[in-house]
Scaffold this motif. Structure first.
Motif, PDB file in Angstrom:
ATOM      1  N   MET A 304    -144.706  77.126  33.659  1.00 27.77           N
ATOM      2  CA  MET A 304    -143.298  77.297  33.296  1.00 27.77           C
ATOM      3  C   MET A 304    -142.821  75.949  32.762  1.00 27.77           C
ATOM      4  N   SER A 306    -140.166  73.303  30.247  1.00 26.34           N
ATOM      5  CA  SER A 306    -138.780  73.021  29.844  1.00 26.34           C
ATOM      6  C   SER A 306    -138.543  73.449  28.402  1.00 26.34           C
ATOM      7  N   ILE A 319    -133.773  74.281  39.979  1.00 23.52           N
ATOM      8  CA  ILE A 319    -134.757  75.370  39.973  1.00 23.52           C
ATOM      9  C   ILE A 319    -134.459  76.282  41.158  1.00 23.52           C
ATOM     10  N   THR A 345    -135.687  69.955  37.593  1.00 19.55           N
ATOM     11  CA  THR A 345    -136.721  69.726  36.573  1.00 19.55           C
ATOM     12  C   THR A 345    -136.768  68.239  36.229  1.00 19.55           C
ATOM     13  N   CYS A 379    -135.987  77.506  30.653  1.00 21.51           N
ATOM     14  CA  CYS A 379    -137.372  77.761  31.060  1.00 21.51           C
ATOM     15  C   CYS A 379    -138.078  78.748  30.122  1.00 21.51           C
TER      16      CYS A 379
END
Length: 389
Positions: A304, A306, A319, A345, A379
């Motif tokens: 996953m 950015s 998150i 993140t 995401c």
């Protein structure tokens, strides 16, 4: 863990030390009486962290600076393979931009252009046209997109076939093969978009028959460990071969001097033996006494990332959903940090969500059932990891 992330904070003590601060790491390892240091990233290996720890009489898992050249210099690795008849793509190296440019203009695409040094997995460009190849060459050698890594380049034939990553533990004499994996470098589904450090992977490769696995060990992995020994560069740690299985058999695309992620994240969950026992056997030159046991199931991992990765991206987004996953799901943190008890993140590749199953289809289904429960702004992830047609 140095420097660690929000995931490691839950299982270890994170240290505010850069992985390349070798003196700082050695000092902490001595102060804390660390019995075994394990090196993850390539940069400290290339800078000689193993040599420095050994000089201080401390146990460390990984190859020396000379051993790491198999990854840190693509030109060295290629010359080693050519000298010792290890199957690989044909290539020519250049340190002169105009000579490289002249050579490129006479080639037939697709053609591969590689920066010699470390470029965080992004220094290899597969060009489908001569203009694209020339642009890659200019970016590497003139614009210095990868800094000093672009002082030399390799121009290489494009190999067609099925790509896979193979791994082995070695103490410079014995070899213990690991399960192999397939990874996905391109950003978007269907292998579209720019190259990344990896968007997901699965293990074992669906096309890896026992005869092919045996051939890889006998024609690539064992001869490479022997070649390094013969060159006076005994290689200890994990040897990682990125291979293309062509119509003429398996050939090496590149070597890494470490586990590498996201592949490690789908191979190590299948290891039934104790990883630390194997690492200590490597350090103590007793690997021949080890029999590694592997699960006969499968493992799938999806990254996953950015929004904006692998180009520029923003960080610092919360998150959510990490506590809503099925119990047997593993989440490996990469670009995350813990701030006031909240997971945020902190990088391009943020998480890898991993599941094991009795086969690839089962593992894949589990991963994609759980991923939508996790959320952070921007995401994105590939929907086709381990989708075997």
């Amino acid at each position: 863990m140095a420097p660690g992330n929000a995931g490691t904070a839950k299982i270890a003590q994170n240290l505010d030390v850069k992985p390349t601060d070798i003196d700082g790491l050695a000092r902490i390892a001595q102060e804390k009486r660390i019995d075994l240091t394990v090196v993850g990233p390539e940069a400290p290996l290339a800078e000689g962290i193993v040599d420095q720890f050994l000089i201080r009489g401390m146990q460390i898992f990984g190859p020396t600076k000379q051993g790491t050249e198999i990854e840190s210099s693509k030109v060295f690795a290629k010359e080693l393979m050519q000298k010792h008849n290890i199957p690989c793509a044909k290539s020519v190296s250049f340190s002169d931009y105009s000579k490289a440019k002249e050579y490129l203009q006479k080639q037939t695409p697709p053609i591969v252009v590689k920066a010699d040094g470390l470029a965080a997995g992004k220094g290899v460009i597969v060009a489908d046209s001569i203009p694209q190849a020339l642009e890659a060459l200019s970016n590497i050698m003139e614009a210095k997109a990868f800094g000093a890594a672009g002082g030399r380049v390799l121009v290489e034939e494009h190999l067609a076939g099925k790509e896979m990553s193979v791994f082995a533990f070695t103490d410079a004499h014995s070899l213990v093969p690991m399960v192999a994996a397939c990874d996905y470098k391109r950003l978007y589904d269907g292998d579209q978009g720019p190259n990344t450090g990896g968007m997901g992977s699965y293990s074992p490769p669906h096309f890896l028959e026992p005869a092919l696995a045996k051939k890889v060990v006998e024609t690539i992995m064992e001869p490479t460990v022997k070649a390094m020994h013969d060159e006076g560069r005994p290689y200890k740690g994990v040897l990682y071969g990125g291979l293309m299985v062509t119509n003429n058999g398996p050939k090496v695309l590149e070597f890494n001097a470490r586990f590498g992620d996201p592949e490690a994240q789908v191979t190590l969950p299948l290891l039934k033996s104790d990883l630390v026992d194997i690492m200590l056997a490597v350090v103590d030159n007793k690997l021949e006494q080890v029999k590694a046991q592997w699960s006969d199931g499968a493992c799938v991992g999806v990254v996953m990332a950015s929004g904006g990765y692998p180009a520029s991206y923003k960080t610092g987004f919360a998150i959510s959903g990490l506590d809503e996953l099925d119990k047997d799901i593993i989440v490996f943190h990469a670009g995350t940090k813990l701030e006031s008890g909240e997971v945020l993140t902190n990088g391009g590749r943020v998480l890898t969500v991993v599941a094991t199953g009795k086969n690839l289809a089962e593992a894949r289904e589990k991963v994609y059932k759980n991923i939508p429960r996790i959320h952070f702004e921007g995401c994105h992830y590939r929907k086709d990891i381990a989708l075997i047609k």
